[in-house]
Design an enzyme around this catalytic site. Structure first.
Site, short mmCIF file in Angstrom:
data_model
loop_
_atom_site.label_atom_id
_atom_site.label_comp_id
_atom_site.label_asym_id
_atom_site.label_seq_id
_atom_site.Cartn_x
_atom_site.Cartn_y
_atom_site.Cartn_z
N ASN A 7 29.60 39.62 54.28
CA ASN A 7 30.03 38.28 54.69
C ASN A 7 31.54 38.36 54.90
OD1 ASN A 7 30.62 35.62 54.97
ND2 ASN A 7 29.59 34.93 53.10
N ARG A 93 26.53 38.33 58.00
CA ARG A 93 26.59 36.91 58.32
C ARG A 93 27.50 36.75 59.54
NH1 ARG A 93 29.72 32.18 55.09
NH2 ARG A 93 28.82 30.46 56.24
N HIS A 181 26.46 26.45 58.34
CA HIS A 181 25.84 26.58 57.01
C HIS A 181 24.31 26.69 57.11
CE1 HIS A 181 29.46 24.21 55.15
NE2 HIS A 181 29.68 25.51 55.04
N HIS A 209 25.12 20.71 51.58
CA HIS A 209 25.89 21.91 51.22
C HIS A 209 27.33 21.45 51.02
CE1 HIS A 209 26.93 26.31 51.49
NE2 HIS A 209 28.11 25.74 51.68
N ASN A 212 33.80 24.31 49.75
CA ASN A 212 35.08 24.01 50.40
C ASN A 212 34.80 23.39 51.76
OD1 ASN A 212 37.30 24.64 48.73
ND2 ASN A 212 36.66 26.78 48.81
N GLY A 213 33.84 23.99 52.50
CA GLY A 213 33.31 23.35 53.70
C GLY A 213 32.09 22.55 53.29
N ARG A 242 39.68 20.22 55.24
CA ARG A 242 39.38 19.81 56.62
C ARG A 242 39.14 18.30 56.66
NH1 ARG A 242 34.60 23.96 57.79
NH2 ARG A 242 35.45 25.38 56.25
N ARG A 286 37.64 19.71 41.45
CA ARG A 286 37.84 19.61 40.00
C ARG A 286 39.22 19.03 39.69
NH1 ARG A 286 35.68 25.62 39.33
NH2 ARG A 286 36.84 25.67 41.26
N GLY A 334 28.14 20.85 45.08
CA GLY A 334 26.74 20.39 44.97
C GLY A 334 26.01 20.97 43.77
N ASN A 336 27.50 21.85 40.91
CA ASN A 336 28.23 21.70 39.64
C ASN A 336 28.75 20.33 39.29
OD1 ASN A 336 28.36 24.54 38.75
ND2 ASN A 336 29.40 24.82 40.70
N GLU A 385 22.90 32.69 49.77
CA GLU A 385 23.02 33.05 51.18
C GLU A 385 22.86 34.56 51.39
OE1 GLU A 385 26.68 30.65 51.25
OE2 GLU A 385 26.11 30.15 53.30
#
Ligand code: ADP
Length: 410
Positions: A7, A93, A181, A209, A212-213, A242, A286, A334, A336, A385
């Site tokens: 990846n 990927r 994703h 999903h 970060n993205g 973003r 967080r 998602g 945590n 993934e």
């Protein structure tokens, strides 16, 4: 079959080795990171039996760094194979497959040319993906390589969901919703069906999903029928750094003012927006939650906006379904964040969706966090993934057309 998964990203590369002895658990996983220290690359590899290898390389050369990473498979304290020939296939990927690929494919010169042609549509990702393919071709010469596309799962979006309401000519130029994703959305959808013990083809799901993205997908009968990311991974939900969807008139306004170039705007929208841009603190949820609780006003605003954006896009996904069997949360946020599960689900109580207060704690197990009498199930599923790429790689190799045997010499 022993499969290496790569990846390759713009500031870090991840790799994992899957072998029949370890099932879905990687026997070896590793990470290269350019973002921690200018001029240096940090390398880390761990094995499933508890060995590790750490190094710090003074280089800016991504080829050297990737070679060093792969060589830890057979050299040093985290070695797990005797040499390159132990690897049967490599799965990569690849973020953008455009309209060309609806499935994973065995990489040929034509496939590489298409990935290269698509670089302008994913400038932060496809060049890195292609570089990974080229380095591995040299290092593991003769071993088949497979491209697994993040866009492929969304390639059956109905045309009304895929088309932007600009001039029709845009569609002819390839300007349309691709969605991203996809490897993760597809994996967690199948996993939710397995947990429900129902065929995926019978289910209506919204998969979230949130890393970060961030992106959502509406999945009807196993097919992605709508998704929040679009022509690029910038559209849709507010994300770590973003912006997600903004009025395109803002972009025109900023360009007309003349103080920003397209490159500046790219940086602002991709790196200086979202949680980081609003809070002025961090892209990490967080930190935002901690600071919001401590009374930081801009962190509170960022958190309220993130929740609002998530709820409104979740509502939008519902419109493409025939009902709702389950909502699935995955990726860093998602998997945590109980606060986000509760905030995202709260508006849907009128649909009979209720969470189980005893299940709202972080845990490593994939599980259903809905109340027993909830009309909709809610799953927290750890996305895998890399394992999904390894499986897709095996399928692509099994479906590869047989090479005709050479004609016998007369
Ligand atoms: P990427 O999209 O880079 O793969 P991840 O899926 O690893 O990212 O998600 C990273 C994000 O997950 C972090 O930036 C952080 O905001 C979020 N995250 C991780 N753990 C928690 C947690 N316990 N609570 C809230 N957010 C979390």
């Amino acid at each position: 079959m022993t499969i290496l998964v790569i990846n390759a990203g713009s500031s870090s590369h991840k790799a994992a080795l899957f072998s029949p002895d370890w099932g879905s658990r990687p026997q070896w996983r590793s990470h290269l990171d350019w973002s921690r220290e200018p001029g240096w690359v940090h390398l880390a590899a761990q094995t499933a039996d508890g060995r590790s290898h750490r190094d710090r390389l003074q280089t800016q050369d991504p080829t050297l760094a990737l070679r060093a990473l792969i060589e830890t498979l057979w050299q040093g304290p985290a070695a797990v194979v005797e040499g390159p020939t132990a690897i049967a296939a490599v799965g990569h990927r690849v973020v953008h497959g455009g309209t060309a690929y609806q499935h994973s494919v065995v990489i040929t010169p034509d496939v590489k040319a298409t990935i290269r042609d698509l670089c302008p549509l994913a400038p932060a990702h496809n060049p890195a993906n292609l570089h990974g393919i080229e380095v591995l071709e040299t290092l593991l010469s003769g071993i088949p390589q497979v491209a697994v596309f993040d866009t492929a799962f969304h390639s059956h979006l109905p045309r009304a969901a895929a088309t932007y309401a600009g001039p029709y000519d845009w569609l002819l130029q390839g300007i349309r919703r691709y969605g991203f994703h996809g490897i993760s959305h597809q994996y967690v959808a199948q996993r939710a069906a397995d947990l429900l013990q129902k065929p995926l083809s019978t289910l209506n799901l919204v998969t979230c999903h949130l890393g970060n993205g961030c992106s959502l997908a509406a999945i009807r009968g196993g097919v992605s029928v709508d998704t929040t990311m679009g022509f690029t991974p910038l559209e849709g939900l507010m994300m770590g750094s973003r912006s997600g969807s903004v009025d395109p008139g803002i972009v025109l306004h900023l360009l007309r003012q003349g103080n920003l170039t397209a490159t500046d705007l790219d940086r602002v929208l991709n790196q200086g927006s979202g949680l980081r841009g609003i809070s002025g603190l961090s892209n990490d949820l967080r930190t935002i939650i901690d600071q919001a609780e401590a009374g930081h006003d801009r962190a509170q605003l960022a958190l309220e906006m993130f929740i609002h954006s998530l709820r409104r896009h979740l509502g939008a996904m519902l419109a493409s379904l025939d009902g709702l069997d389950a909502v699935v949360f995955t990726a860093g946020i998602g998997e945590n964040s109980p606060l986000i599960w509760q905030a995202a689900c709260e508006p849907w109580q009128w649909l009979g969706l209720r969470l189980d207060p005893t299940q709202l704690e972080r845990c490593d197990r994939d599980r259903d966090i809905a109340a027993p009498d909830s009309a909709v199930r809610v799953f927290v599923i750890h996305t895998q993934e890399e394992w999904a790429i390894a499986q897709a790689c095996q399928t692509a190799l099994a479906n590869r057309p047989a090479v005709p045997a050479p004609a016998a010499e007369p």
